[in-house]
Every structure is written in structure tokens, then in C-alpha cells.
Design a protein around this motif. Structure first.
Motif, PDB file in Angstrom:
ATOM      1  N   PHE A   1       0.812  -1.231   0.000  1.00 15.29           N
ATOM      2  CA  PHE A   1       0.000   0.000   0.000  1.00 15.29           C
ATOM      3  C   PHE A   1       0.841   1.274   0.000  1.00 15.29           C
ATOM      4  N   GLY A   2       2.157   1.150   0.049  1.00 10.01           N
ATOM      5  CA  GLY A   2       3.055   2.265  -0.160  1.00 10.01           C
ATOM      6  C   GLY A   2       3.005   3.346   0.904  1.00 10.01           C
ATOM      7  N   PHE A   3       3.566   4.494   0.518  1.00  9.61           N
ATOM      8  CA  PHE A   3       3.661   5.645   1.416  1.00  9.61           C
ATOM      9  C   PHE A   3       2.272   6.148   1.807  1.00  9.61           C
ATOM     10  N   VAL A   4       1.353   6.167   0.853  1.00 12.80           N
ATOM     11  CA  VAL A   4      -0.010   6.639   1.135  1.00 12.80           C
ATOM     12  C   VAL A   4      -0.693   5.716   2.145  1.00 12.80           C
ATOM     13  N   GLY A   5      -0.537   4.414   1.972  1.00 12.45           N
ATOM     14  CA  GLY A   5      -1.107   3.476   2.928  1.00 12.45           C
ATOM     15  C   GLY A   5      -0.501   3.624   4.314  1.00 12.45           C
ATOM     16  N   GLY A   6       0.810   3.875   4.372  1.00 11.86           N
ATOM     17  CA  GLY A   6       1.469   4.101   5.658  1.00 11.86           C
ATOM     18  C   GLY A   6       0.927   5.333   6.355  1.00 11.86           C
ATOM     19  N   LEU A   7       0.703   6.402   5.577  1.00 11.89           N
ATOM     20  CA  LEU A   7       0.124   7.618   6.157  1.00 11.89           C
ATOM     21  C   LEU A   7      -1.284   7.360   6.694  1.00 11.89           C
ATOM     22  N   PHE A   8      -2.028   6.516   5.989  1.00 12.93           N
ATOM     23  CA  PHE A   8      -3.374   6.155   6.437  1.00 12.93           C
ATOM     24  C   PHE A   8      -3.320   5.530   7.829  1.00 12.93           C
ATOM     25  N   LEU A   9      -2.423   4.554   8.023  1.00 13.80           N
ATOM     26  CA  LEU A   9      -2.287   3.910   9.329  1.00 13.80           C
ATOM     27  C   LEU A   9      -1.835   4.908  10.395  1.00 13.80           C
ATOM     28  N   ILE A  10      -0.824   5.699  10.057  1.00 12.98           N
ATOM     29  CA  ILE A  10      -0.286   6.655  11.027  1.00 12.98           C
ATOM     30  C   ILE A  10      -1.365   7.643  11.458  1.00 12.98           C
ATOM     31  N   PHE A  11      -2.187   8.098  10.493  1.00 12.85           N
ATOM     32  CA  PHE A  11      -3.256   9.046  10.827  1.00 12.85           C
ATOM     33  C   PHE A  11      -4.219   8.444  11.844  1.00 12.85           C
ATOM     34  N   TRP A  12      -4.666   7.209  11.604  1.00 14.19           N
ATOM     35  CA  TRP A  12      -5.655   6.619  12.504  1.00 14.19           C
ATOM     36  C   TRP A  12      -5.064   6.243  13.850  1.00 14.19           C
ATOM     37  N   PHE A  13      -3.779   5.876  13.884  1.00 13.23           N
ATOM     38  CA  PHE A  13      -3.136   5.662  15.178  1.00 13.23           C
ATOM     39  C   PHE A  13      -3.016   6.988  15.939  1.00 13.23           C
ATOM     40  N   PHE A  14      -2.647   8.037  15.201  1.00 11.71           N
ATOM     41  CA  PHE A  14      -2.555   9.356  15.824  1.00 11.71           C
ATOM     42  C   PHE A  14      -3.916   9.788  16.362  1.00 11.71           C
ATOM     43  N   PHE A  15      -4.962   9.565  15.580  1.00  9.27           N
ATOM     44  CA  PHE A  15      -6.306   9.961  16.009  1.00  9.27           C
ATOM     45  C   PHE A  15      -6.746   9.147  17.222  1.00  9.27           C
ATOM     46  N   LEU A  16      -6.420   7.849  17.238  1.00 10.61           N
ATOM     47  CA  LEU A  16      -6.786   7.003  18.371  1.00 10.61           C
ATOM     48  C   LEU A  16      -6.132   7.520  19.659  1.00 10.61           C
ATOM     49  N   VAL A  17      -4.827   7.826  19.582  1.00  9.45           N
ATOM     50  CA  VAL A  17      -4.115   8.340  20.760  1.00  9.45           C
ATOM     51  C   VAL A  17      -4.668   9.702  21.163  1.00  9.45           C
ATOM     52  N   TYR A  18      -4.934  10.567  20.168  1.00  5.68           N
ATOM     53  CA  TYR A  18      -5.502  11.883  20.450  1.00  5.68           C
ATOM     54  C   TYR A  18      -6.843  11.755  21.161  1.00  5.68           C
ATOM     55  N   ARG A  19      -7.691  10.838  20.661  1.00  2.93           N
ATOM     56  CA  ARG A  19      -9.018  10.690  21.266  1.00  2.93           C
ATOM     57  C   ARG A  19      -8.919  10.153  22.685  1.00  2.93           C
ATOM     58  N   ALA A  20      -7.961   9.238  22.913  1.00  3.15           N
ATOM     59  CA  ALA A  20      -7.750   8.722  24.265  1.00  3.15           C
ATOM     60  C   ALA A  20      -7.304   9.838  25.212  1.00  3.15           C
ATOM     61  N   LEU A  21      -6.472  10.747  24.717  1.00  2.28           N
ATOM     62  CA  LEU A  21      -6.025  11.874  25.548  1.00  2.28           C
ATOM     63  C   LEU A  21      -7.172  12.846  25.816  1.00  2.28           C
TER      64      LEU A  21
END
Length: 384
Positions: free
Chosen positions: A288-308
Motif C-alpha cells: 500500500f506504499g507511502f499513502v497506505g502508511g500515512l493512512f495507518l499513522i493518521f488513525w493511530f494518531f487519532f486514536l491516541v488523540y481521542r484517548a487523551l
């Protein structure tokens, strides 16, 4: 005539149980779970029932999350001491008569073989949050010293097994609680600066320190090899450096958009070791390349943000500290896994949340999500 009391319908009962669940957090987990199932279908296509088992583990984690979410934070706090004590006792049992596999003693047979260190990922932050709650408003340096002792005992026992990956996760979760409780920066900066200086010295002195006849003493030989391999994977390209080199090749060959679903050559020709567990991010990056990696990073970032966000809005100190530590658990899991696969951190046994195969880790994630949902529900009840 007396009034007729109608029994609630099944829909009303389910709606009541789901009331207060944090929708944005649940959606972030759903997106990550979809990505996990997609890449598991590709990477695990020749691993028997691995895709089906991964889906089953996700359902199990969801059920655990749902059950734990119904438990009020006050009851969670009441379990802190018993669960923490049980976890430490089991770690001592592992040290005395535990089961050894591949040179590591991490399991104990109690009729069922269990890995007690997994309990501490949740039990330790639970215990520390309860400790600081009972001392709210009158914290002294002595209270932080006791907290460090509570943290140090299980981390030391886990490192002795040895299990660097789990000890890192437990340490991060515990330190997050202590930091959020109000540890002053003058106590934080010195060890951070000392650690950075150590990294610089290690990089400069790498040829000398990583010579075969050098004994680091404080680290096990396999831990020394992992650090030295990180600094120079080419020193043993077909041995210790093989994992890192193949992971970087797979991610790099994915390019911007990736090779496409089921089209990863490094993955399907089996060049990527542990492609369904610790190194699944390499398989994902290839397809899934760089774009797919950004997709995962975004949702992990959002998950941590929402937990905070849930932590910041929590009604009690115990809830705030516990939710903050759960956020740190998700961050550490994702950061360490992606970092080691990308070649910027040493290789340790840390799975990628909701993406890597593994039932034990999925249960831990389900518990963490359930705790966050419980705290979110408690916040809404206080407001209404």
C-alpha cells in the motif's frame, strides 16, 4: 388503578448498554481493524487459518471491550491492588519455576500456560493511578518514590526473563501515569539528557563497542546484538541484520502508492520474516506504499488523540491518569513497531495494534479500549 410498568425492549437494553461509548474512538479502531484484516488476508494467505483466527481475535477483543466498558471506574480502582499483586506474584513464580522457550523464561503453567507479564500492561497503570488518587492534593516526593518502586519491581522482573519488548511497554505505561500525576520537569530532564548523550556516544563508538570480544555486562548478548545490528545492519546481512534489511527493502519497494493488494513480492516470496506478526508493517508498506502508511499513522494518531481527550475530560484523577496511560500504551505499541520495522529502533517483540496477528496482545488491547470506554461513559453520566 396502578400504573403499568413496561419491560424495556431488547433494542432499548442494547441502546442503554452502548450509551456513552465514544464514537470517534470506536471508528478509529474500526478503520485500523479493517486495515488489519486486509493485510492479514494477503500476508497470511499461506498460513492456514491465520486470517480467520485474526478476525476471531478481533471479535474477542471487541467482546472484552464491551464487558469492561460496563464496569464503572470506581470498581476498576477497587481491583488495582489485587490484580497488581497477582501479577507480581506470578512474575516471581516465572522466575522460580517458569517455562523456558528459546532462551527466555516468560511463561508459567497453572493448568493453563500463561504469560504473566501481559497482566502488568494493564495492572501496573491501574495500580499507579489508584495510588495517586488516594494521595490527591497532598503529593510529596516520597509518594513519587513509592510510585517508582511500584513501577520498578515488575519492570525489573520482566527484563530478567528477558523480555525487552514487554518491559518497554510496561515501563512506558507506568511512566505516563507518574508524569501525568505531576512529576516535575527537573526530575525528568536529567535522565533524558543522559540517555541522549549515551545514544550519541554509542553511535560514535559503534565499531569499538560492537566488536565481538566486547562484553556489555548490563545487557544480554542478544540485546547487544540487536542494538549493534540497528547501527549497522550490514555487519551480518544474512543473520542478525536480515530482519531489518528485508523490512526496509519491502517498505522502500512499495514506493508512493504501493505494489497493490496481494502483489507484494517480498511478502509472497517469503523474504520478510514474521510477516504476519512483528513485521507485518513491512508487508503493508510494500503493498500500500507511502499513502497506505500515512493512512495507518493518521488513525493511530487519532486514536491516541481521542484517548487523551477522554483523559482530559475525565471526572476524577484516577480516571485521568488511567486513560492517559492507555493512550501511551497505544502510542508505544505503534511507534516501537513501526520504528523497528523501518530500521530506526532495535528489533523487539512488539506487535502493531489491530494489524499484527496474536491473541494475547489483542486481549490486552481490548482491555485498554474497554477502560477508555468506561471512563468516557462515566464522564457522560457525570454531565447528565
Amino acid at each position: 388503578m396502578g400504573s403499568v410498568i413496561q419491560k424495556p425492549t431488547l433494542f432499548q437494553r442494547v441502546r442503554y448498554l452502548l450509551k456513552g461509548f465514544d464514537g470517534p474512538l470506536a471508528f478509529a479502531v474500526f478503520m485500523l481493524a479493517c486495515a488489519g484484516l486486509l493485510i492479514m488476508f494477503s500476508a497470511g494467505h499461506d498460513h492456514g487459518t491465520r486470517f480467520v483466527d485474526h478476525g476471531r481475535n478481533m471479535v474477542l477483543a471487541g467482546a472484552i471491550m464491551f464487558v469492561v466498558a460496563q464496569v464503572p471506574p470506581q470498581k476498576l480502582m477497587a481491583w488495582a491492588v489485587p490484580v497488581y499483586t497477582l501479577g507480581v506474584v506470578l512474575l516471581i513464580a516465572v522466575a522460580i519455576f517458569g517455562i523456558t522457550k528459546k532462551g527466555a523464561r516468560r511463561w508459567v503453567n497453572l493448568g493453563v500456560v500463561i504469560q504473566p507479564s501481559e497482566i502488568l500492561k494493564i495492572a501496573l497503570p491501574l495500580m499507579l493511578a489508584a495510588w495517586f488518587q488516594k494521595r490527591e492534593g497532598q503529593l510529596r516526593p516520597f509518594d513519587f518514590a513509592v510510585a517508582l518502586l511500584i513501577l520498578g519491581v515488575p519492570v525489573g522482573l520482566i527484563m530478567k526473563q528477558p523480555d525487552l519488548g514487554t518491559s518497554l511497554l510496561v515501563l512506558a505505561a507506568g511512566l505516563a501515569v507518574i508524569f501525568f500525576a505531576g512529576l516535575k520537569w527537573r526530575w525528568i530532564l536529567p535522565p533524558v539528557v543522559l540517555g541522549l548523550v549515551g545514544v550519541v556516544v554509542l553511535v560514535i563508538m559503534e565499531p569499538t563497542l560492537c566488536a565481538d570480544d566486547v562484553d556489555w555486562r548490563v545487557l544480554h548478548e542478544y540485546q547487544r546484538q540487536r542494538i549493534c545490528t540497528l547501527l549497522d545492519p550490514a555487519r551480518d546481512p544474512l543473520g542478525k541484520g536480515f530482519h531489518i534489511i528485508q523490512g526496509m527493502i519491502a517498505i522502500g519497494s512499495g514506493g508512493f502508492l504501493g505494489k497493490g493488494f496481494m502483489q507484494g513480492t517480498q511478502t509472497h516470496l517469503e523474504f520478510i520474516p514474521e510477516r504476519t506478526t512483528d513485521f507485518i508493517f513491512a508487508a503493508y508498506g510494500e503493498e500500500f506504499g507511502f499513502v497506505g502508511g500515512l493512512f495507518l499513522i493518521f488513525w493511530f494518531f487519532f486514536l491516541v488523540y481521542r484517548a487523551l481527550v477522554i483523559a482530559a475530560q475525565a471526572p476524577t484523577l484516577f480516571s485521568r491518569l488511567l486513560a492517559g496511560s492507555m493512550a501511551m500504551i497505544f502510542f508505544t505499541y505503534a511507534f516501537v513497531n513501526m520504528g523497528m520495522v523501518s530500521g530506526i529502533l532495535p528489533v523487539v517483540g512488539v506487535p502493531l495494534p489491530f494489524i499484527s496477528y496474536g491473541g494475547t496482545a489483542m486481549v490486552t488491547l481490548g482491555l485498554a479500549l474497554g477502560i477508555l470506554m468506561s471512563i468516557a461513559k462515566a464522564k457522560q453520566l457525570v454531565q447528565t
